[in-house]
Design a protein around this motif. Structure first.
Motif, PDB file in Angstrom:
ATOM      1  N   ALA A 147       0.846  -1.197   0.000  1.00  0.00           N
ATOM      2  CA  ALA A 147       0.000   0.000   0.000  1.00  0.00           C
ATOM      3  C   ALA A 147       0.879   1.243   0.000  1.00  0.00           C
ATOM      4  CB  ALA A 147      -0.924   0.000   1.217  1.00  0.00           C
ATOM      5  N   GLU A 148       0.228   2.397  -0.099  1.00  0.00           N
ATOM      6  CA  GLU A 148       0.972   3.658  -0.046  1.00  0.00           C
ATOM      7  C   GLU A 148       1.696   3.790   1.288  1.00  0.00           C
ATOM      8  OE1 GLU A 148       2.613   6.917  -1.669  1.00  0.00           O
ATOM      9  OE2 GLU A 148       1.299   5.479  -2.694  1.00  0.00           O
ATOM     10  N   THR A 149       1.040   3.330   2.363  1.00  0.00           N
ATOM     11  CA  THR A 149       1.659   3.244   3.682  1.00  0.00           C
ATOM     12  C   THR A 149       1.184   1.958   4.352  1.00  0.00           C
ATOM     13  OG1 THR A 149       1.733   5.655   3.993  1.00  0.00           O
ATOM     14  CG2 THR A 149       1.895   4.300   5.977  1.00  0.00           C
ATOM     15  N   VAL A 150       2.124   1.209   4.899  1.00  0.00           N
ATOM     16  CA  VAL A 150       1.783   0.001   5.654  1.00  0.00           C
ATOM     17  C   VAL A 150       2.323   0.155   7.076  1.00  0.00           C
ATOM     18  CG1 VAL A 150       1.932  -2.512   5.794  1.00  0.00           C
ATOM     19  CG2 VAL A 150       1.904  -1.391   3.558  1.00  0.00           C
ATOM     20  N   VAL A 151       1.506  -0.213   8.042  1.00  0.00           N
ATOM     21  CA  VAL A 151       1.881  -0.129   9.458  1.00  0.00           C
ATOM     22  C   VAL A 151       1.723  -1.515  10.080  1.00  0.00           C
ATOM     23  CG1 VAL A 151       1.350   0.926  11.690  1.00  0.00           C
ATOM     24  CG2 VAL A 151       1.126   2.276   9.585  1.00  0.00           C
ATOM     25  N   GLN A 174       1.188   7.750  14.759  1.00  0.00           N
ATOM     26  CA  GLN A 174       0.275   7.280  15.797  1.00  0.00           C
ATOM     27  C   GLN A 174      -1.077   6.874  15.213  1.00  0.00           C
ATOM     28  OE1 GLN A 174       1.185   6.726  19.048  1.00  0.00           O
ATOM     29  NE2 GLN A 174      -0.785   5.658  19.110  1.00  0.00           N
ATOM     30  N   VAL A 175      -1.496   7.545  14.146  1.00  0.00           N
ATOM     31  CA  VAL A 175      -2.778   7.211  13.514  1.00  0.00           C
ATOM     32  C   VAL A 175      -2.733   5.788  12.971  1.00  0.00           C
ATOM     33  CG1 VAL A 175      -4.360   7.755  11.630  1.00  0.00           C
ATOM     34  CG2 VAL A 175      -3.326   9.610  12.966  1.00  0.00           C
ATOM     35  N   GLY A 176      -1.666   5.479  12.246  1.00  0.00           N
ATOM     36  CA  GLY A 176      -1.515   4.138  11.708  1.00  0.00           C
ATOM     37  C   GLY A 176      -1.418   3.095  12.799  1.00  0.00           C
ATOM     38  N   ARG A 177      -0.678   3.415  13.837  1.00  0.00           N
ATOM     39  CA  ARG A 177      -0.527   2.475  14.952  1.00  0.00           C
ATOM     40  C   ARG A 177      -1.867   2.255  15.659  1.00  0.00           C
ATOM     41  NH1 ARG A 177       3.148  -0.003  18.118  1.00  0.00           N
ATOM     42  NH2 ARG A 177       2.750  -0.133  20.358  1.00  0.00           N
ATOM     43  N   ASP A 178      -2.638   3.318  15.806  1.00  0.00           N
ATOM     44  CA  ASP A 178      -3.959   3.190  16.448  1.00  0.00           C
ATOM     45  C   ASP A 178      -4.854   2.217  15.674  1.00  0.00           C
ATOM     46  OD1 ASP A 178      -3.428   4.895  18.551  1.00  0.00           O
ATOM     47  OD2 ASP A 178      -4.365   6.651  17.618  1.00  0.00           O
ATOM     48  N   LYS A 246     -10.106   3.630  21.405  1.00  0.00           N
ATOM     49  CA  LYS A 246      -9.438   4.648  22.215  1.00  0.00           C
ATOM     50  C   LYS A 246     -10.298   5.889  22.431  1.00  0.00           C
ATOM     51  CE  LYS A 246      -5.065   5.539  21.808  1.00  0.00           C
ATOM     52  NZ  LYS A 246      -3.723   5.865  21.255  1.00  0.00           N
ATOM     53  N   ASP A 247     -11.467   5.945  21.775  1.00  0.00           N
ATOM     54  CA  ASP A 247     -12.344   7.099  21.929  1.00  0.00           C
ATOM     55  C   ASP A 247     -13.712   6.684  22.444  1.00  0.00           C
ATOM     56  OD1 ASP A 247     -14.342   9.147  21.299  1.00  0.00           O
ATOM     57  OD2 ASP A 247     -12.753  10.187  20.217  1.00  0.00           O
ATOM     58  N   GLY A 248     -14.411   5.828  21.708  1.00  0.00           N
ATOM     59  CA  GLY A 248     -15.722   5.368  22.151  1.00  0.00           C
ATOM     60  C   GLY A 248     -16.876   6.186  21.609  1.00  0.00           C
ATOM     61  N   THR A 259      -8.358  12.953  10.438  1.00  0.00           N
ATOM     62  CA  THR A 259      -6.941  13.120  10.099  1.00  0.00           C
ATOM     63  C   THR A 259      -6.791  13.692   8.700  1.00  0.00           C
ATOM     64  OG1 THR A 259      -6.344  11.240  11.502  1.00  0.00           O
ATOM     65  CG2 THR A 259      -4.738  11.904   9.839  1.00  0.00           C
ATOM     66  N   ASN A 260      -7.512  13.079   7.747  1.00  0.00           N
ATOM     67  CA  ASN A 260      -7.548  13.541   6.357  1.00  0.00           C
ATOM     68  C   ASN A 260      -8.829  12.989   5.747  1.00  0.00           C
ATOM     69  OD1 ASN A 260      -7.189  13.297   3.378  1.00  0.00           O
ATOM     70  ND2 ASN A 260      -5.212  14.245   3.813  1.00  0.00           N
TER      71      ASN A 260
END
Length: 275
Positions: A147-151, A174-178, A246-248, A259-260
């Motif tokens: 992918a464009e970004t893989v985490v 952090q977004v990807g990790r979340d 993490k939010d609910g 984020t975007n």
């Protein structure tokens, strides 16, 4: 012929076998290293055949991403006991297999097993290690995400790992990790409702109808009730619709849009030894 300690040590380093096994193999082959390796491998095959009917349900699950962040891989190496799974050399072997697989063009577990690790096919390395460790080992799972970004995320204890692909780059780590942790924690069946396999949908509808019948609901209401429960299933079991742990208050889809507005997940893989 006399076998030196240096020769024994060299063979041990090559195979990971015990000192006495290495000395015995070298003695039998008059110091011929290639033949000694064959003897150790045959011992592994013999142990493997004895262990064939045993279950290898413990093990290590690891994931990793390339330096450019555009490819991730996940691999599982099973053993019989948690004692072996926690051994540093077993974890290191799993890591070596993952590193090699990630650097290759392999896309299937069969292709990974044929890759050469220090000149030896991974399937043969595993057979050798069965003889060394004395437990059944198995390499049951390998997955790749491009992918464009893989985490990637590995849960502490090496029993659960994930890789997640995104359609964009440049967002906060952090977004990807979340999201990778969300996949680990909530085990979604797909990215969204449109990507849920049709057989899974049919199964959920049938289960919902059966439950409604057991509850005494009228037959003419079953379709509407089952559809409502299917929608609940989509919300609970598809990644983008799941509530962000993490939010609910927001879904993963909303979290990514915050984020975007165009950021989304394109693929994910998850493996857990526990379920």
């Amino acid at each position: 012929m006399a076998i030196s300690a240096a020769e024994v040590s060299k063979l041990r380093k090559m195979t990971g076998a015990g000192m006495m096994d290495c000395k015995k193999a070298l003695t039998e082959t008059d110091g011929d290293f290639d033949k000694a390796v064959d003897i150790i491998r045959k011992k592994g095959q013999a142990v493997a055949s004895k262990r064939a009917d045993r279950e290898a349900t413990e093990g290590v699950v690891l994931s990793k991403v390339t330096e450019d962040g555009k490819k991730g891989a996940l691999v599982v190496l099973n053993c019989e006991t948690d004692f072996v799974a926690k051994n540093e050399s077993f974890v290191a072997l799993t890591q070596s297999i993952l590193d090699l697989a990630l650097a290759s063009n392999a896309t299937t577990i069969e292709e990974v097993k044929e890759l050469k690790l220090n000149g030896v096919a991974i399937k043969d390395v595993i057979t050798e290690q069965i003889g060394v460790i004395g437990e059944k080992l198995d390499l049951p799972y390998f997955a790749v995400v491009n992918a464009e970004t893989v985490v990637s995320y590995i849960h502490p204890g090496n029993k659960l790992a994930t890789i997640v692909g995104f359609n964009q780059s440049g967002f906060e780590n952090q977004v990807g990790r979340d999201v990778a942790m969300q996949v680990a924690a909530m085990s979604p069946v797909s990215i969204d409702k449109d990507s849920v396999p049709q057989d899974v949908i049919q199964k959920e509808l049938e289960i919902a109808k059966d439950q409604a019948r057991l509850e005494g609901k009228p037959e003419e209401m079953l379709d509407r009730i089952s559809q409502g429960r299917l929608n609940k299933f989509f919300k609970e079991s598809t990644l983008l619709e799941q509530i962000f742990v993490k939010d609910g208050k927001i879904s993963i889809r909303e979290y990514l849009k915050n984020t975007n507005k165009d950021l989304t997940v394109t693929d994910f893989k998850r493996f857990s030894l526990n379920n």
